[in-house]
Structures are given as structure tokens and as C-alpha cells.
Write a protein that holds these residues in place. Structure first.
Motif, PDB file in Angstrom:
ATOM      1  N   GLY A  50       0.813  -1.217   0.000  1.00  0.00           N
ATOM      2  CA  GLY A  50       0.000   0.000   0.000  1.00  0.00           C
ATOM      3  C   GLY A  50       0.837   1.252   0.000  1.00  0.00           C
ATOM      4  N   GLY A  51       2.089   1.118  -0.487  1.00  0.00           N
ATOM      5  CA  GLY A  51       3.024   2.243  -0.430  1.00  0.00           C
ATOM      6  C   GLY A  51       2.538   3.494  -1.122  1.00  0.00           C
ATOM      7  N   ASP A  52       1.790   3.326  -2.212  1.00  0.00           N
ATOM      8  CA  ASP A  52       1.284   4.488  -2.942  1.00  0.00           C
ATOM      9  C   ASP A  52       0.239   5.260  -2.142  1.00  0.00           C
ATOM     10  OD1 ASP A  52       2.887   3.980  -5.145  1.00  0.00           O
ATOM     11  OD2 ASP A  52       1.417   2.645  -6.058  1.00  0.00           O
ATOM     12  N   ARG A  53      -0.401   4.574  -1.189  1.00  0.00           N
ATOM     13  CA  ARG A  53      -1.467   5.207  -0.407  1.00  0.00           C
ATOM     14  C   ARG A  53      -0.993   5.691   0.956  1.00  0.00           C
ATOM     15  NH1 ARG A  53      -3.528   0.540  -2.499  1.00  0.00           N
ATOM     16  NH2 ARG A  53      -3.456  -0.511  -0.474  1.00  0.00           N
ATOM     17  N   ASN A  54       0.196   5.298   1.353  1.00  0.00           N
ATOM     18  CA  ASN A  54       0.715   5.722   2.661  1.00  0.00           C
ATOM     19  C   ASN A  54       0.884   7.235   2.708  1.00  0.00           C
ATOM     20  OD1 ASN A  54       0.794   3.022   3.212  1.00  0.00           O
ATOM     21  ND2 ASN A  54       2.992   2.907   3.596  1.00  0.00           N
ATOM     22  N   GLN A  55       0.492   7.843   3.817  1.00  0.00           N
ATOM     23  CA  GLN A  55       0.482   9.302   3.922  1.00  0.00           C
ATOM     24  C   GLN A  55       1.355   9.857   5.044  1.00  0.00           C
ATOM     25  OE1 GLN A  55      -1.099  11.333   1.686  1.00  0.00           O
ATOM     26  NE2 GLN A  55      -1.560   9.440   0.571  1.00  0.00           N
ATOM     27  N   ARG A  56       1.735   9.033   5.998  1.00  0.00           N
ATOM     28  CA  ARG A  56       2.469   9.561   7.148  1.00  0.00           C
ATOM     29  C   ARG A  56       3.859  10.046   6.764  1.00  0.00           C
ATOM     30  NH1 ARG A  56       0.756   5.097  11.767  1.00  0.00           N
ATOM     31  NH2 ARG A  56      -1.086   6.230  12.512  1.00  0.00           N
ATOM     32  N   GLN A  57       4.229  11.225   7.302  1.00  0.00           N
ATOM     33  CA  GLN A  57       5.547  11.798   7.101  1.00  0.00           C
ATOM     34  C   GLN A  57       6.372  11.624   8.370  1.00  0.00           C
ATOM     35  OE1 GLN A  57       6.422  12.896   4.134  1.00  0.00           O
ATOM     36  NE2 GLN A  57       4.364  12.733   3.235  1.00  0.00           N
ATOM     37  N   MET A  58       7.655  11.992   8.324  1.00  0.00           N
ATOM     38  CA  MET A  58       8.507  11.863   9.500  1.00  0.00           C
ATOM     39  C   MET A  58       7.999  12.693  10.671  1.00  0.00           C
ATOM     40  SD  MET A  58      12.533  11.342   8.703  1.00  0.00           S
ATOM     41  CE  MET A  58      12.800  12.822   7.759  1.00  0.00           C
ATOM     42  N   THR A  59       7.272  13.774  10.384  1.00  0.00           N
ATOM     43  CA  THR A  59       6.717  14.606  11.458  1.00  0.00           C
ATOM     44  C   THR A  59       5.686  13.847  12.289  1.00  0.00           C
ATOM     45  OG1 THR A  59       5.149  15.482   9.827  1.00  0.00           O
ATOM     46  CG2 THR A  59       7.117  16.806  10.281  1.00  0.00           C
ATOM     47  N   SER A  60       5.180  12.727  11.765  1.00  0.00           N
ATOM     48  CA  SER A  60       4.200  11.921  12.514  1.00  0.00           C
ATOM     49  C   SER A  60       4.864  10.938  13.474  1.00  0.00           C
ATOM     50  CB  SER A  60       3.312  11.135  11.537  1.00  0.00           C
ATOM     51  OG  SER A  60       2.621  11.995  10.665  1.00  0.00           O
ATOM     52  N   LEU A  61       6.160  10.796  13.407  1.00  0.00           N
ATOM     53  CA  LEU A  61       6.856   9.822  14.246  1.00  0.00           C
ATOM     54  C   LEU A  61       6.741  10.188  15.722  1.00  0.00           C
ATOM     55  CD1 LEU A  61      10.211   8.947  12.445  1.00  0.00           C
ATOM     56  CD2 LEU A  61       8.553   7.311  13.329  1.00  0.00           C
ATOM     57  N   GLY A  62       6.386   9.206  16.529  1.00  0.00           N
ATOM     58  CA  GLY A  62       6.397   9.345  17.981  1.00  0.00           C
ATOM     59  C   GLY A  62       7.258   8.260  18.585  1.00  0.00           C
ATOM     60  N   TRP A  63       7.310   8.227  19.899  1.00  0.00           N
ATOM     61  CA  TRP A  63       8.237   7.288  20.541  1.00  0.00           C
ATOM     62  C   TRP A  63       7.799   5.828  20.357  1.00  0.00           C
ATOM     63  CZ3 TRP A  63       6.744   4.006  24.475  1.00  0.00           C
ATOM     64  CH2 TRP A  63       5.552   4.316  25.143  1.00  0.00           C
ATOM     65  N   LYS A  64       6.476   5.577  20.272  1.00  0.00           N
ATOM     66  CA  LYS A  64       6.019   4.196  20.108  1.00  0.00           C
ATOM     67  C   LYS A  64       6.443   3.625  18.758  1.00  0.00           C
ATOM     68  CE  LYS A  64       2.004   4.555  23.181  1.00  0.00           C
ATOM     69  NZ  LYS A  64       0.520   4.463  23.292  1.00  0.00           N
ATOM     70  N   HIS A  65       6.180   4.377  17.694  1.00  0.00           N
ATOM     71  CA  HIS A  65       6.588   3.915  16.367  1.00  0.00           C
ATOM     72  C   HIS A  65       8.111   3.800  16.273  1.00  0.00           C
ATOM     73  CE1 HIS A  65       2.685   4.995  13.967  1.00  0.00           C
ATOM     74  NE2 HIS A  65       2.498   4.069  14.881  1.00  0.00           N
ATOM     75  N   THR A  66       8.802   4.743  16.900  1.00  0.00           N
ATOM     76  CA  THR A  66      10.265   4.732  16.853  1.00  0.00           C
ATOM     77  C   THR A  66      10.827   3.484  17.527  1.00  0.00           C
ATOM     78  OG1 THR A  66      10.359   7.142  16.831  1.00  0.00           O
ATOM     79  CG2 THR A  66      12.350   5.986  17.523  1.00  0.00           C
ATOM     80  N   LEU A  67      10.262   3.105  18.662  1.00  0.00           N
ATOM     81  CA  LEU A  67      10.725   1.900  19.342  1.00  0.00           C
ATOM     82  C   LEU A  67      10.445   0.647  18.503  1.00  0.00           C
ATOM     83  CD1 LEU A  67       9.886   2.392  23.132  1.00  0.00           C
ATOM     84  CD2 LEU A  67      12.145   2.165  22.074  1.00  0.00           C
ATOM     85  N   LEU A  68       9.306   0.623  17.827  1.00  0.00           N
ATOM     86  CA  LEU A  68       8.996  -0.508  16.953  1.00  0.00           C
ATOM     87  C   LEU A  68      10.009  -0.616  15.815  1.00  0.00           C
ATOM     88  CD1 LEU A  68       5.094  -0.260  16.709  1.00  0.00           C
ATOM     89  CD2 LEU A  68       6.407  -2.092  17.801  1.00  0.00           C
ATOM     90  N   VAL A  69      10.337   0.522  15.216  1.00  0.00           N
ATOM     91  CA  VAL A  69      11.313   0.521  14.128  1.00  0.00           C
ATOM     92  C   VAL A  69      12.696   0.172  14.661  1.00  0.00           C
ATOM     93  CG1 VAL A  69      12.380   1.917  12.321  1.00  0.00           C
ATOM     94  CG2 VAL A  69       9.951   2.178  12.809  1.00  0.00           C
ATOM     95  N   GLY A  70      13.016   0.667  15.859  1.00  0.00           N
ATOM     96  CA  GLY A  70      14.296   0.322  16.473  1.00  0.00           C
ATOM     97  C   GLY A  70      14.403  -1.163  16.764  1.00  0.00           C
TER      98      GLY A  70
END
Length: 266
Positions: free
Chosen positions: A134-154
């Protein structure tokens, strides 16, 4: 070290470090398949220094904003968006640092096999394809990053210690699955690469200083220059490519690579 070997390995490192196809898999497999001697720790450090220089240069506009904002924030204990992004990069690095310290030696001894590389190349390649569907439909930018998503990516980045996984691949997979645009996923993955490459590189450099063997400084210089040049150009092309095409070519490549590895093992 043979100059031809140095150039080929440096090109491989520069091409694969930031593409979602696993640099470790290629650097382990290519010398083994071609019967080349081990390139040694000094050369490994050199090509990683090259890719570190490349990503710092590529991200210099962001780094010039993030680092001063993060430092200034200590005066007031308040950080603007750029300063907070600096904290997020640090937070994302903690999981891979902890796993590396606790399990790094075990992984090095037990998971550097062709079978592991083939399996991780295939499995995480398919996951990348699933996340990018669904990459073409994804809308979130880096400004949407919070600590929960960051920990998941980490946490996802920590999986890259398994050879064949791909640090850039698994972090982009996680960000795409969370709904971030391909551009945002790639740029935050590149930002995460700065400490992710610098910290192990520092440890390897400290290990290198304890070795008595003299280094091949000509091969080291070639490794730094070639890997840095190739990595910088690769990132520029990749950003334009992924915006238009997406991750499918890399998914197909990973599937084919895993099949080739299995075929060579039979």
C-alpha cells in the motif's frame, strides 16, 4: 590485499548498505563463492567508514538542523521538531545496541551461514513486499513519528544483526507497515544508519588498534573512497527510484538471490 578485490568489495558495500538487499549477505557470500581470502578487519572498518561518510554527506541538510536543535534544547529542556527528531534517532538505536552487546558474539559465531542468509533474505524480502503493497497510499511523514513507532522501528533494526536481513530493508519495512510514505521511510532509515554504522565502526576500530598486524593502507584508502562514492550515488538514485517504482524490484531480487544461494548449497 589484492586491489581488484578491494574495489569489488568496496563497490558491493557502497551499493548494498542502503538498498534493502543486505550488505552483510553480499560481503559474506561473494568472497566465499569466489574463493577470495578474508579481507580482514581493517578493510571492513574502511568500507564502513566510507558508507558513514556518504550518509552524513547525503543527510547534511537534516544533520545541520537536528544536531544544533538537539544541543540547544538542553538549555531549556525543550526541543523543537528537529531536536525531537534527534531524540527519536537515539531512541531507535537503543534496541540494536543492546542486542548487539548481549548477542553479537553469539550471532557472529552461529548465524553466518549460507542457509541462514538464504532464509532471512527470502523471509524479510517477502515482508518488505507485503509492507510496500500500500506504499502508494501511505500518507504519514517523519513529522508523525512518535516514541512508540520509533521503538517498533528500532526493534526491527535489531533484527538486522541476523545476516541477510538488511538493516535498511527491515527498517523501511517497519515504517511502510506503519503507514509512512516511501520517502519518509527511506530518509528515517538513512538517519538511523548514522549511529547504527558509527557505533559498531568505533568498536571495530578499537579492536583493530589492539592487533599487531600492519594494515594495508593503500587497500584501506581505496575502500573508503570507493565505498563512500558508490554509497552516496546509490542513495541519490534510490530516493528517486523508490518514489516512482516502489520496493518490488528489490523484493524480486531478494527472492532470486535466496534461490541462487539454496541452489549453490544443493
Amino acid at each position: 590485499m589484492d586491489l581488484f578485490h578491494a574495489v569489488v568489495l568496496a563497490i558491493l558495500q557502497g551499493l548494498t548498505e542502503f538498498l534493502p538487499i543486505s550488505s552483510s549477505a553480499h560481503l559474506i557470500l561473494v568472497p566465499e563463492l569466489l574463493g577470495w581470502p578474508d579481507q580482514g578487519l581493517a578493510f571492513d572498518v574502511a568500507v564502513h567508514v566510507g558508507t558513514l561518510l556518504a550518509v552524513v554527506l547525503f543527510l547534511m541538510p537534516e544533520i545541520r538542523r537536528i544536531v544544533p536543535a538537539w544541543l540547544v534544547g538542553w538549555g531549556t529542556r525543550r526541543w523543537n521538531a528537529d531536536g525531537q527528531l534527534g531524540w527519536l534517532v537515539i531512541l531507535a538505536t537503543i534496541p540494536v545496541g543492546l542486542v548487539g552487546l548481549l548477542l553479537g558474539d553469539w550471532i557472529e559465531l552461529n548465524l553466518r551461514s549460507a542457509l541462514v542468509i538464504a532464509a532471512s533474505t527470502l523471509v524479510f524480502g517477502l515482508l518488505l513486499g507485503w509492507a510496500d503493497r500500500g506504499g502508494d497510499r501511505n500518507q504519514r511523514q517523519m513529522t508523525s513519528l512518535g516514541w512508540k513507532h520509533t521503538l517498533l522501528v528500532g526493534a526491527a533494526q535489531a533484527l538486522a544483526l541476523i545476516p541477510g536481513t538488511s538493516r535498511s530493508g527491515i527498517t523501511m519495512t517497519a515504517l511502510l507497515a506503519l503507514g509512512y510514505t516511501r520517502t519518509a521511510a527511506a530518509r528515517f532509515s538513512f538517519l538511523m544508519a548514522v549511529p547504527a554504522i558509527a557505533l559498531p565502526g568505533l568498536l571495530k576500530t578499537m579492536e583493530l588498534t589492539q592487533q599487531a598486524a600492519s594494515a594495508d593502507w593503500y587497500a584501506i584508502a581505496v575502500g573508503v573512497v570507493v565505498s563512500a562514492t558508490v554509497a552516496f550515488l546509490c542513495m541519490k538514485v534510490f530516493m528517486r527510484f523508490v518514489e516512482r517504482v516502489g520496493m518490488l524490484p528489490f523484493v524480486i531480487y531478494r527472492i532470486l538471490l535466496s534461490l541462487v544461494i539454496v541452489g549453490l548449497m544443493v
